[in-house]
Design a protein around this motif. Structure first.
Motif, PDB file in Angstrom:
ATOM      1  N   GLY A  37      -4.535  -7.531  -2.880  1.00 45.63           N
ATOM      2  CA  GLY A  37      -3.455  -8.476  -3.148  1.00 45.63           C
ATOM      3  C   GLY A  37      -2.330  -8.437  -2.139  1.00 45.63           C
ATOM      4  N   GLY A  38      -2.365  -7.459  -1.221  1.00 44.10           N
ATOM      5  CA  GLY A  38      -1.264  -7.295  -0.277  1.00 44.10           C
ATOM      6  C   GLY A  38       0.023  -6.935  -0.990  1.00 44.10           C
ATOM      7  N   THR A  39      -0.087  -6.051  -1.971  1.00 40.98           N
ATOM      8  CA  THR A  39       1.027  -5.781  -2.873  1.00 40.98           C
ATOM      9  C   THR A  39       1.354  -4.292  -2.949  1.00 40.98           C
ATOM     10  OG1 THR A  39      -0.605  -5.797  -4.664  1.00 40.98           O
ATOM     11  CG2 THR A  39       0.689  -7.804  -4.319  1.00 40.98           C
ATOM     12  N   THR A  40       2.483  -4.008  -3.621  1.00 42.31           N
ATOM     13  CA  THR A  40       2.991  -2.640  -3.737  1.00 42.31           C
ATOM     14  C   THR A  40       3.299  -2.325  -5.189  1.00 42.31           C
ATOM     15  OG1 THR A  40       3.984  -2.833  -1.541  1.00 42.31           O
ATOM     16  CG2 THR A  40       4.777  -1.037  -2.928  1.00 42.31           C
ATOM     17  N   LEU A  41       3.005  -1.083  -5.585  1.00 38.02           N
ATOM     18  CA  LEU A  41       3.337  -0.580  -6.918  1.00 38.02           C
ATOM     19  C   LEU A  41       4.371   0.529  -6.783  1.00 38.02           C
ATOM     20  CD1 LEU A  41       2.848  -0.160 -10.007  1.00 38.02           C
ATOM     21  CD2 LEU A  41       1.000   1.402  -9.373  1.00 38.02           C
ATOM     22  N   HIS A  42       5.444   0.454  -7.587  1.00 41.30           N
ATOM     23  CA  HIS A  42       6.488   1.472  -7.551  1.00 41.30           C
ATOM     24  C   HIS A  42       6.835   1.895  -8.967  1.00 41.30           C
ATOM     25  CE1 HIS A  42      10.034   3.733  -6.514  1.00 41.30           C
ATOM     26  NE2 HIS A  42      10.854   2.879  -7.107  1.00 41.30           N
ATOM     27  N   GLY A  43       6.680   3.189  -9.267  1.00 42.24           N
ATOM     28  CA  GLY A  43       7.095   3.742 -10.550  1.00 42.24           C
ATOM     29  C   GLY A  43       8.486   4.320 -10.449  1.00 42.24           C
ATOM     30  N   THR A  44       9.334   4.000 -11.421  1.00 40.83           N
ATOM     31  CA  THR A  44      10.733   4.412 -11.352  1.00 40.83           C
ATOM     32  C   THR A  44      11.256   4.612 -12.763  1.00 40.83           C
ATOM     33  OG1 THR A  44      12.927   3.831 -10.476  1.00 40.83           O
ATOM     34  CG2 THR A  44      11.550   2.010 -11.204  1.00 40.83           C
TER      35      THR A  44
END
Length: 357
Positions: A118-125
């Motif tokens: 997907g050309g995407t990023t996952l960020h957990g915060t």
């Protein structure tokens, strides 16, 4: 360029995230996923009593994936990896307070593949686990040398948390000590807190045992205690304490602790918040030893907390303020170690748009 945002779920964090998106000058709310069919197909502002916003809710993952959007704030009670994979594959970045703060690469193959596709990023915060347990300890450690211990700790009155079903059936309050210690709370919390501890261990170079130690303690009521879930009778659990610790030769070097109390009266053992009251603390023991106390993330009164809990709001804000940085990041899983300093934005009445207009 305006960043288009979808909110996933409309609980306490979800509502606060929507409010944060609406007040952020670089973000636009374009969609919202809801759990129940009765909320679907309605204006999200109507559902949350925020006034009509012109954004229609949906309970369909496929419909959400089909929307034109840049990022999803994913905040269900419990994460579903399949949902996150689908969102990432659909070309939407994901920011979430329910996991992936510092994930094990061996367990994230599907996530990484979805990000690449997907050309995407996952960020957990989040806040705790989240900023209090990783970002701020690492920041504070920069002014110290020869560090031997890093501690993050929460002291909160859980009567301000307006989710009675979660408090009783997940957290184990109002149960016998045996039932509480067997409840799923330690496992549900542990994923995030163990990740926090592992991040600090790895980044600061502690030679810790790979196994993170988990400890639980309970205190019971000695008299009836009023709570959001009803009266807690004597002998039943009215306070809980959790510790997650990384050890070197049996000695803690990184500790994350949660103290949740139904007030400070009528408890056995007689736990309290101490002279400093409700707070979050970060402490780095080294040369020199330094500490940081966070106030304002707990409400002044129980009544205020049940209406709008600042700890929940700050969790949502940490997600919302990360969105522009996550959207700009390269595809993959981005932790605090991968992103630049994340900042909030000025209020509209004192912001850049007003000054230049």
């Amino acid at each position: 360029m305006t960043i288009k945002v979808i909110q996933w779920a409309t609980g306490g964090v979800g509502r606060a995230a929507i409010e944060g998106v609406l007040s952020h000058p670089d973000l636009e709310l374009v969609g919202c996923w809801v759990h129940s069919a009765e909320k679907a197909g309605r204006d999200v502002g109507e559902v949350l009593d925020l006034g009509m916003l012109g954004v229609t809710t949906s309970s369909s993952l496929d419909e959400i994936c089909a929307l034109d959007a840049d990022c999803v704030v994913y905040s269900p009670l419990v994460a579903d990896e399949a949902e996150v994979v689908a969102l990432l594959r659909s070309g939407k970045n994901v920011v979430t307070p329910v996991g992936w703060i510092y994930p094990n690469p061996a367990a994230t193959t599907a996530i990484v593949e979805a990000c690449e596709a997907g050309g995407t990023t996952l960020h957990g915060t989040g806040i705790h686990p989240g900023g209090i347990t990783e970002r701020f300890p690492l920041m504070l450690s920069a002014v110290s040398a020869r560090v031997t211990h890093v501690r993050s700790e929460e002291f909160s009155d859980i009567r301000t948390y307006g989710a009675p079903d979660v408090i009783e059936h997940v957290m184990g309050f109002g149960k016998t000590p045996e039932e509480a210690l067997e409840s799923p709370m330690a496992a549900l919390l542990g994923g995030g807190f163990r990740s926090s501890v592992r991040m600090i261990v790895a980044e600061m170079g502690f030679a810790a045992d790979p196994r993170i130690e988990t400890l639980q303690e309970v205190a019971v009521a000695t008299a009836p205690i009023e709570s959001p879930m009803g009266v807690i009778e004597p002998g039943l659990v009215a306070a809980r304490r959790f510790h997650w610790r990384a050890l070197v030769d049996g000695v803690p070097v990184v500790t994350a602790t949660v103290n949740w109390l139904m007030g400070e009266e009528h408890l056995e053992p007689a736990w309290s918040f101490g002279e400093a009251g409700e707070r979050f603390e970060v402490q780095v023991t080294g040369d020199p030893s330094v500490s940081l106390t966070f106030k304002g993330l707990q409400p002044d009164t129980i009544e205020e907390g049940l209406v709008r809990n600042p700890g929940v709001v700050s969790t949502a804000n940490h997600c919302v303020n990360a969105i522009p940085y996550v959207v700009a990041a390269p595809p993959g899983i981005a932790t605090y170690l991968d992103l630049p300093l994340i900042a909030g934005r000025a209020a509209p009445e004192v912001g850049e748009q007003r000054r230049t207009s």
